[in-house]
Design a protein around this motif. Structure first.
Motif, PDB file in Angstrom:
ATOM      1  N   TYR A  79       0.154  -4.154 -47.229  1.00  9.63           N
ATOM      2  CA  TYR A  79       0.466  -2.933 -46.499  1.00  9.63           C
ATOM      3  C   TYR A  79       1.701  -3.186 -45.647  1.00  9.63           C
ATOM      4  N   ARG A  80       2.650  -2.246 -45.691  1.00 11.32           N
ATOM      5  CA  ARG A  80       3.915  -2.413 -44.984  1.00 11.32           C
ATOM      6  C   ARG A  80       4.216  -1.149 -44.179  1.00 11.32           C
ATOM      7  N   ARG A 116       7.660   4.952 -42.377  1.00 13.53           N
ATOM      8  CA  ARG A 116       7.203   4.905 -43.761  1.00 13.53           C
ATOM      9  C   ARG A 116       6.099   3.867 -43.904  1.00 13.53           C
ATOM     10  N   ASP A 117       5.014   4.267 -44.572  1.00 14.16           N
ATOM     11  CA  ASP A 117       3.928   3.362 -44.929  1.00 14.16           C
ATOM     12  C   ASP A 117       3.991   3.094 -46.420  1.00 14.16           C
ATOM     13  N   THR A 118       3.868   1.833 -46.791  1.00 16.71           N
ATOM     14  CA  THR A 118       3.931   1.444 -48.196  1.00 16.71           C
ATOM     15  C   THR A 118       2.724   0.577 -48.532  1.00 16.71           C
ATOM     16  N   TYR A 119       2.110   0.873 -49.678  1.00 23.50           N
ATOM     17  CA  TYR A 119       0.963   0.112 -50.176  1.00 23.50           C
ATOM     18  C   TYR A 119       1.352  -0.490 -51.519  1.00 23.50           C
ATOM     19  N   LEU A 120       1.155  -1.782 -51.665  1.00 22.07           N
ATOM     20  CA  LEU A 120       1.571  -2.479 -52.878  1.00 22.07           C
ATOM     21  C   LEU A 120       0.432  -3.343 -53.409  1.00 22.07           C
ATOM     22  N   THR A 121       0.390  -3.507 -54.725  1.00 23.43           N
ATOM     23  CA  THR A 121      -0.581  -4.397 -55.340  1.00 23.43           C
ATOM     24  C   THR A 121       0.028  -5.044 -56.572  1.00 23.43           C
ATOM     25  N   GLY A 159       1.732  -2.051 -58.809  1.00 21.77           N
ATOM     26  CA  GLY A 159       1.970  -0.696 -58.342  1.00 21.77           C
ATOM     27  C   GLY A 159       2.306  -0.651 -56.873  1.00 21.77           C
ATOM     28  N   SER A 160       2.930   0.447 -56.461  1.00 14.79           N
ATOM     29  CA  SER A 160       3.220   0.673 -55.052  1.00 14.79           C
ATOM     30  C   SER A 160       3.273   2.167 -54.794  1.00 14.79           C
ATOM     31  N   TYR A 161       2.977   2.526 -53.564  1.00 12.66           N
ATOM     32  CA  TYR A 161       3.049   3.928 -53.150  1.00 12.66           C
ATOM     33  C   TYR A 161       3.531   3.964 -51.708  1.00 12.66           C
ATOM     34  N   SER A 162       4.510   4.789 -51.439  1.00 10.69           N
ATOM     35  CA  SER A 162       5.048   4.906 -50.089  1.00 10.69           C
ATOM     36  C   SER A 162       4.985   6.353 -49.637  1.00 10.69           C
ATOM     37  N   LYS A 191      12.417  -1.630 -38.250  1.00 15.78           N
ATOM     38  CA  LYS A 191      11.457  -2.581 -37.684  1.00 15.78           C
ATOM     39  C   LYS A 191      10.284  -2.635 -38.652  1.00 15.78           C
ATOM     40  N   ARG A 192      10.076  -3.787 -39.264  1.00 14.92           N
ATOM     41  CA  ARG A 192       9.090  -3.919 -40.344  1.00 14.92           C
ATOM     42  C   ARG A 192       7.926  -4.800 -39.916  1.00 14.92           C
ATOM     43  N   VAL A 193       6.722  -4.337 -40.246  1.00 18.68           N
ATOM     44  CA  VAL A 193       5.500  -5.112 -40.060  1.00 18.68           C
ATOM     45  C   VAL A 193       4.719  -5.021 -41.368  1.00 18.68           C
ATOM     46  N   ALA A 194       4.268  -6.150 -41.888  1.00 18.91           N
ATOM     47  CA  ALA A 194       3.534  -6.164 -43.143  1.00 18.91           C
ATOM     48  C   ALA A 194       2.397  -7.166 -43.060  1.00 18.91           C
TER      49      ALA A 194
END
Length: 213
Positions: free
Chosen positions: A130-131, A145-150, A170-173, A107-110
């Motif tokens: 933010y995902r 899982r939380d993911t941050y992307l730019t 970049g991204s970080y999860s 189940k994804r929310v971004a």
């Protein structure tokens, strides 16, 4: 086409009136990879965009995925606007349910925001997202899982002949199952482009790339 498989994109667009446009695109990506899955992925995108004057527009999309990665339907909505001269900005949201026979159900929310600037030889565009994924799988049970992307690009006209280019993606999860399931990615590019105005046959690019995955 090549050793990685077959890739393609096809689309159509219909202008309803001066302010509204409907569109549909299908993309087959042979290089798509997801958790514990490998293979081509197809994405069917159908949506519509409505423009309000010269300063704002909204869009709504349905994205249907299938193939070697996650499959399922997600919904996306967004707003693009021009707050000031030379500036543009946008906000967006996406949510839906995805399924993979190996990796499990998601189940994804971004949410995302973007900004752009262009004036006097300087251009910049950036996007931040933010995902949040809630995952249920037979192997690992329930996890999150939380993911941050730019994504950022910049260009500077230094003279009539020289341009500076830069890119930072970049991204970080971070997952609830521990560091084994975390991930990070960074791509940084800096360079100079030489395109003399008195010789349109010569183009040169000096570029340095730092890549971490």
């Amino acid at each position: 086409t090549g050793d990685g498989g077959f890739g393609a994109k096809a689309g159509t667009e219909y202008k309803i009136d001066e302010r509204q446009t409907a569109y549909m695109n299908y993309i087959l990506d042979p290089d798509r990879t997801d958790i514990m899955s490998r293979g081509g992925e197809g994405v069917l995108v159908s949506g519509a965009r409505t423009r309000f004057g010269d300063n704002a527009s909204v869009f709504a999309e349905e994205r249907l995925r299938h193939g070697g990665g996650y499959s399922g339907l997600t919904h996306a909505y967004g707003l693009d606007f021009v707050p000031y001269a030379n500036w543009r900005a946008g906000v967006g949201a996406e949510w839906g349910d995805l399924h993979d026979p190996v990796a499990g159900d998601v189940k994804r929310v971004a949410v995302s925001t973007s900004i752009g600037y262009a004036h006097a030889g300087l251009t910049y565009s950036g996007k931040f997202e933010y995902r949040n994924d809630k995952i249920d799988s037979l192997a690992a049970g329930h996890s999150e899982r939380d993911t941050y992307l730019t994504r950022n690009t910049v260009g500077v006209k230094m003279s009539d002949d020289w341009r500076f280019i830069g890119r930072l993606n970049g991204s970080y999860s971070e997952g609830s199952l521990g560091t084994f399931y975390d991930g990070s990615y960074l791509e940084a590019v800096t360079g100079l482009a030489y395109r003399p105005i008195n010789n349109d046959r010569l183009n040169m690019l000096f570029k340095y790339t730092y890549f971490y995955d």
